[in-house]
Write an enzyme that holds these catalytic residues in place. Structure first.
Site, mmCIF file in Angstrom:
data_model
loop_
_atom_site.group_PDB
_atom_site.id
_atom_site.type_symbol
_atom_site.label_atom_id
_atom_site.label_comp_id
_atom_site.label_asym_id
_atom_site.label_seq_id
_atom_site.Cartn_x
_atom_site.Cartn_y
_atom_site.Cartn_z
ATOM 1 N N ASP A 136 30.039 83.346 0.526
ATOM 2 C CA ASP A 136 30.534 82.341 -0.406
ATOM 3 C C ASP A 136 29.861 82.507 -1.774
ATOM 4 O OD1 ASP A 136 31.981 80.137 -1.182
ATOM 5 O OD2 ASP A 136 30.554 78.674 -0.407
ATOM 6 N N CYS A 190 48.097 77.282 15.981
ATOM 7 C CA CYS A 190 48.348 75.887 15.569
ATOM 8 C C CYS A 190 49.595 75.336 16.273
ATOM 9 C CB CYS A 190 48.568 75.792 14.058
ATOM 10 S SG CYS A 190 47.048 75.869 13.089
ATOM 11 N N CYS A 200 45.001 63.861 6.524
ATOM 12 C CA CYS A 200 44.346 64.003 5.213
ATOM 13 C C CYS A 200 44.476 62.698 4.413
ATOM 14 C CB CYS A 200 44.961 65.174 4.446
ATOM 15 S SG CYS A 200 44.240 65.326 2.797
ATOM 16 N N CYS A 216 42.260 67.127 -2.965
ATOM 17 C CA CYS A 216 41.359 67.277 -1.809
ATOM 18 C C CYS A 216 40.003 66.609 -2.091
ATOM 19 C CB CYS A 216 41.193 68.770 -1.510
ATOM 20 S SG CYS A 216 39.930 69.132 -0.309
ATOM 21 N N CYS A 243 34.479 66.429 2.706
ATOM 22 C CA CYS A 243 35.348 65.658 3.603
ATOM 23 C C CYS A 243 35.633 66.536 4.809
ATOM 24 C CB CYS A 243 36.650 65.314 2.870
ATOM 25 S SG CYS A 243 37.890 64.516 3.903
ATOM 26 N N CYS A 246 40.151 66.801 8.052
ATOM 27 C CA CYS A 246 41.151 67.724 8.623
ATOM 28 C C CYS A 246 40.558 68.520 9.784
ATOM 29 C CB CYS A 246 41.731 68.632 7.545
ATOM 30 S SG CYS A 246 40.530 69.697 6.723
ATOM 31 N N CYS A 250 41.230 68.196 14.288
ATOM 32 C CA CYS A 250 41.786 69.439 14.847
ATOM 33 C C CYS A 250 41.399 69.567 16.323
ATOM 34 C CB CYS A 250 41.279 70.651 14.065
ATOM 35 S SG CYS A 250 41.934 72.200 14.716
#
Ligand code: SF4
Length: 318
Positions: A136, A190, A200, A216, A243, A246, A250
């Site tokens: 990252d 998925c 969301c 977001c 956050c 989401c 899952c």
């Protein structure tokens, strides 16, 4: 060169360093490039100018590091079952919710160091092995690379998911010039599920695989500088840094694995911090308490801004 034996050896070293999975990708990121171009054209990147300022370097690894022909992609789990569930904190407006990945030590330096250690071990084994490591930290398509390397598929919320460990993990990459055997691309699981899209709070997942960062909460509380548009204040609730909604809904995160290291365990009670106490911190205290934490990266102004929104929400102000 016996590449099968080498891959086995890399897996062994990676496991010893705390990584949970290794995969190898080639450098053809044309599919991801088209997706990225479309995403940027729609303006979904918001203030994240870095998403396009490096031109095609992000999607052409050989332009970032000359002679790159393979990428070793690695998964590093960061969650713990013992930590108070995020959803419990969301229900308590007097507490502040911090994204799970940010509760402990800043991952950048730690993972980078481990990637370097691993790369140096490989270098000792193979003559001519050149490398550069990333986590990252540069224009790298880490999710698309991870998918190609078989680490996991990109879910409808745009995070990478693994069938055995969910999505609570960091990714690291080693760019290299050695023709390691390529792993099988991860398959998509998925199905017809839309839980992340429905959950969301700001409807930022505008279509499967399309996250409008400008909506977001993770982007708004971390990347976005200046005022957060008022229309999102209420939905932000007590989320003061990132956050996880989401990912939290899952179904695959039922399988999330405990991190192999203790570095990402919550510091400063960041798993259930008291909102009022955080508000009492001046800049000096903020800098002290967030030493070695990724939270420090947003700076005191954004920190205060996020806390004030959470506080107004606690008081039920509009
Ligand atoms: S919540 Fe459902 S749709 Fe979203 S990433 Fe997970 S499995 Fe895919």
């Amino acid at each position: 060169m016996n590449y099968t034996a080498l891959i086995n050896q890399i897996n062994k070293w990676a496991t010893e360093l705390g990584f949970s999975q290794v995969g190898i990708s080639d450098i053809d990121l044309s599919e991801a490039e088209a997706h990225l171009k479309n995403w940027i054209e729609k303006g979904f990147h918001g203030q994240m100018e870095f998403m396009h300022k490096h031109g095609s370097m992000r999607t052409h690894p050989e332009q970032l590091v000359e002679d790159t022909i393979r990428i070793i992609s690695l998964r590093f789990d960061y969650s713990y079952k013992s930590v108070i569930p995020y959803q419990e904190i969301l229900k308590q407006p007097n507490k502040a919710a911090i994204s799970r990945y940010a509760m402990g030590r800043d991952y950048h330096k730690l993972i980078r160091k481990k990637l370097k250690t691993l790369a140096e071990k490989i270098k000792q084994e193979i003559k001519g092995f050149n490398y550069r490591v990333f986590t990252d930290s540069a224009p790298v398509m880490e999710k698309a690379i991870a998918e190609k390397a078989g680490i996991g598929w990109i879910g409808k919320h745009s995070n990478v998911i693994n069938t055995k460990s969910g999505s609570y993990f960091f990714l690291g990459e080693i760019y290299t010039n050695i023709p390691l055997p390529i792993s099988k691309k991860a398959s998509f699981h998925c199905g017809t599920c839309t839980k992340c899209i429905d959950a969301c709070p700001t409807k930022a997942i505008v279509a499967p695989f399309q996250v409008d960062a400008r909506r977001c909460i993770s982007y708004l509380t971390i990347e976005h500088k200046g005022e957060i548009p008022k229309e999102f204040h209420k939905a932000i609730g007590n989320r003061i840094y990132g956050c996880d909604d989401c990912q939290m809904v899952c179904p695959w995160n039922k399988f999330s694995c405990d991190s192999k290291v203790t570095d990402f365990l919550p510091r400063n009670q960041f798993d259930e911090p008291d909102l009022k106490e955080l508000l009492s911190w001046d800049e000096k205290t903020f800098l002290k308490r967030t030493e070695g934490s990724p939270i420090r990266r947003i700076g005191y102004d954004s920190w205060r801004r996020n806390l004030e929104i959470a506080y107004l929400n606690k008081r039920g102000c509009k």
